[in-house]
Each structure stands twice: as C-alpha cells, then as structure tokens.
Design an enzyme around this catalytic site. Sequence first.
Site, mmCIF file in Angstrom:
data_model
loop_
_atom_site.group_PDB
_atom_site.id
_atom_site.type_symbol
_atom_site.label_atom_id
_atom_site.label_comp_id
_atom_site.label_asym_id
_atom_site.label_seq_id
_atom_site.Cartn_x
_atom_site.Cartn_y
_atom_site.Cartn_z
ATOM 1 N N ASP A 172 -2.658 -28.698 -6.712
ATOM 2 C CA ASP A 172 -3.731 -29.002 -5.769
ATOM 3 C C ASP A 172 -3.233 -29.614 -4.461
ATOM 4 O O ASP A 172 -4.027 -29.868 -3.557
ATOM 5 C CB ASP A 172 -4.718 -29.975 -6.414
ATOM 6 N N TYR A 268 5.549 -32.968 0.688
ATOM 7 C CA TYR A 268 6.616 -33.337 -0.242
ATOM 8 C C TYR A 268 8.008 -33.020 0.287
ATOM 9 O O TYR A 268 8.998 -33.507 -0.259
ATOM 10 C CB TYR A 268 6.413 -32.633 -1.594
#
Length: 445
Positions: A172, A268
């Site tokens: 997600d 990330y």
Amino acid sequence: MSLQAQSVVIAGGGSTYTAGIVMMLIKNQEKFPLRRLTFYDTNQARQDLVAKACEVIIKERAPHIAFSATTDPKQAFSDVDFVMAHIRVGGMKMREQDEKIPLKYGVVGQETCGPGGMAYGMRSIPAVIQLIDYMEQYSPEAWMLNYSNPAAIVAEATRRLRPDAKIINICDMPVAIKKSMADILGLESENEIVDRYYGLNHFGWWTEMTDRKGNDLMPKLKEHVKNYGYAAVEEEGNPLLGEASWLDTFQKAKDVYAVDPETLPNTYLKYYLYPDYVVAHADQTRTRANEVMENREKHIFEECQRVFEKQTAVDTSIEAGEHAEFIVQLAGALAYNTYERMLLIVENKGAILNVDSEAMVEVPCIVSKRGYEPLCMGAIPEFQKGMIEQQVSVEKLVVQAYMEQSYQKLWQALTLSKTVPSAAVAKQILDEMIEVNQEWWPRLH
C-alpha cells in the site's frame, strides 16, 4: 444485477490493521458484498481482543455477514473465496530486534530494507507458504491477496516455492504516497491520478502522472517535491499520520528526488541512497517498532477493548485504513471483472525490458477475473537498472539461503545490500541475528 457475495478469511486476525480492514469491507458492501468473514491467527489472545470488537461492529453495521474467529486452519480456510494475509511472524518484539541490531553496527535498521528486512523475510517465508498450502488444501479456487512484509522477499519466495499458486503480492505504500500527491495537487482522490511506475517493492520510481483527461501532473508535483518532498505542508508542527518518523520520511523525498529529477521516487529509497543520514538520525533505543507499540498498537487494542465492553461501536475511533481500500479494490476486480489498473508485485517477464525476466517487479497491471496482466514500462535508465539489479540479487540470495539453509548465501545477501558497508559488518550483524531468530529461522550451515 446484484453482485455475488464473497467469503473472506483475514490471516493475521490479531493485527492492528485488521479492524480497519473490517471497517473498509463494511463500507464497501455495495461494491464487494460479503456473506462470510473469518479471522485466522496463531496468536489467539491478540486475535480475541480484535475479534470481540469486530463482532460488535459487524452486528451493528452489517449483521448479514456471518462472522467467526479461529486458530484452526481447516475451519478458517474452508469455503473461502479470498485470503487476505497480513501476518507478522515474531510480532513487534522481533521487529524491534530487526531494527536495533543493525543500528548497533551503524547500519540502517528498518523492517523491510537492509538486514532487518532480510531477517524478517527469513521468518515470513515459511509462514506465508503455509497459508498458501492451507488455501490450496481447503479452498483451491480461492485467491490470496498477500500484503505481509517484506513483500519483495515474500514474493520471490512464492515465485520459487509455489509458482502455480493463486497469490498476488501487494503493497500500500505507493497508494499512501499517491494520496499525498493528490493533496499536493488539490485532487479529491488518488484514484484521479493515472501513473506509470517501475521498480521493486519499496524500491521504485514514477515516470508519468496524468489526470483522467491526460493532463500532465508531473511539473507541479516535481516543483513541490523539489522543495518539500511529499509532505503536503512545510511546517513540522503538522506531523504526518501523527508520527514524526513518517513526516521525516515524506520530507526526505526531496533529497531522493534530487538524485534523479526526471522521475518521482518511492520514499523508501532514502534507506538505500542516504543510509548515513538515516543512521545518524535514528534513535538506537527507540525505533519505529517502539513508536508503533506506543501509538497505533496501544490505541487500537484499547479501542477494541472499549468497544467490546460498551457493546457498541457507534462512536468508535477505528477507521478504514488506506491500505484496506486498495485490498477491497483488488478483490473486487478479481471477483467482478472490473478491469482495475493497479500496482502489483509480479514476475517481470518483459514488463521492464532490460531487467531480469524472473525478477519480482512492481508495475501497473490490469486486474480482472483472468487475474493480472502487467503493462510494459519499456527499458529503464542505467541508474535505476543498476540499483534494481543489485537489489534483485539481494532478494534472490535471501530466498536461496532459506531454501538451502545456507549461512554463506545469507552473508552474501547482507554484503551485497546497498545499506551495508562491508562483508565484515554484514557477518557481525548476521551472527547476532541468528542468535535472536533461532525460534523462526532454519538452522543455517
């Protein structure tokens, strides 16, 4: 014409996200009707706490749904259309170890990236494979929608160990980032954005963003990200998602973006491109695991207990999570042939032309009753290609280490990770992680 009602088992019934998924399922009964909902978990105490509250919620808001919770796999996986899996083997206490052990050696401590992600992956592989086997034994026509982390390693493991399984691995995080993008652009929903994206899980780049009419959204987004990252506001007094670490992650995207301003990055990537920054700003005594236990976990469990004691959820603070919306949309596309365009983790097979065809990549796919069909993103630039190939090898080595019970392969995986400075440091981290993971890892030799 009414839609056929579905039977769903949530594997990980004691998760802090489960109640939010239930709220989303109830909210979407017109789009994805349920006849039956079952919780399955190996930790009965945690599951009971969440299940008792969800039973109250379902009775109040969707009494037509048959609800149960069990630790018996036969009961859980029989007569099921969809398995929604979000398990955490070892719980938050082992996540804390995943984060704190690398930090002791000056290395990124994160649950899906670097050594922590590899440790978590070694625990997750057998548990996810077991869920697949339960599904195939008791409901062989069912689909598993797996969002158990670390999704990239789990996806590679399922490709190798259960290549014919009806499993779709999802994440997600791109949805969460696109929600921030929608806020930045002044759009009502991230669903108004049509994107092109390529990479691996927690490791990708957007190359195109348009609205439904084809208008280019990239220039405005790039200008904002260049200055503020993905944070919708500049002031630090507005903590994203209520937790400071997320605000920092979304703001740091401006520095990740600077490395390649032709694309927009997944947040990330900061762990791979700025590991020194991450370690320098980390608190070795209080990591993200501690934040979650002190905030989300504490709040959810206290609220579940309150709902159960009051026997009403009229005023509950439990809300449908954004990742739950993604899961419902995916399940609906598979069940009702809606041909949704969604980012999924799938075997490459030419979706990214100049990357290993067996790599488990994250790209847009069209989802229907046929399953998923990846869209071709073409050839990618050398910088992204090099980063992806290195990380793919890390993920493959972790899975090989699990399959062969190989100390050498896991040491090589840690050494190859862009987050680890040397083979010597990799070995120190590995040896300590072996000690704390004896209950879950295979015995390495």
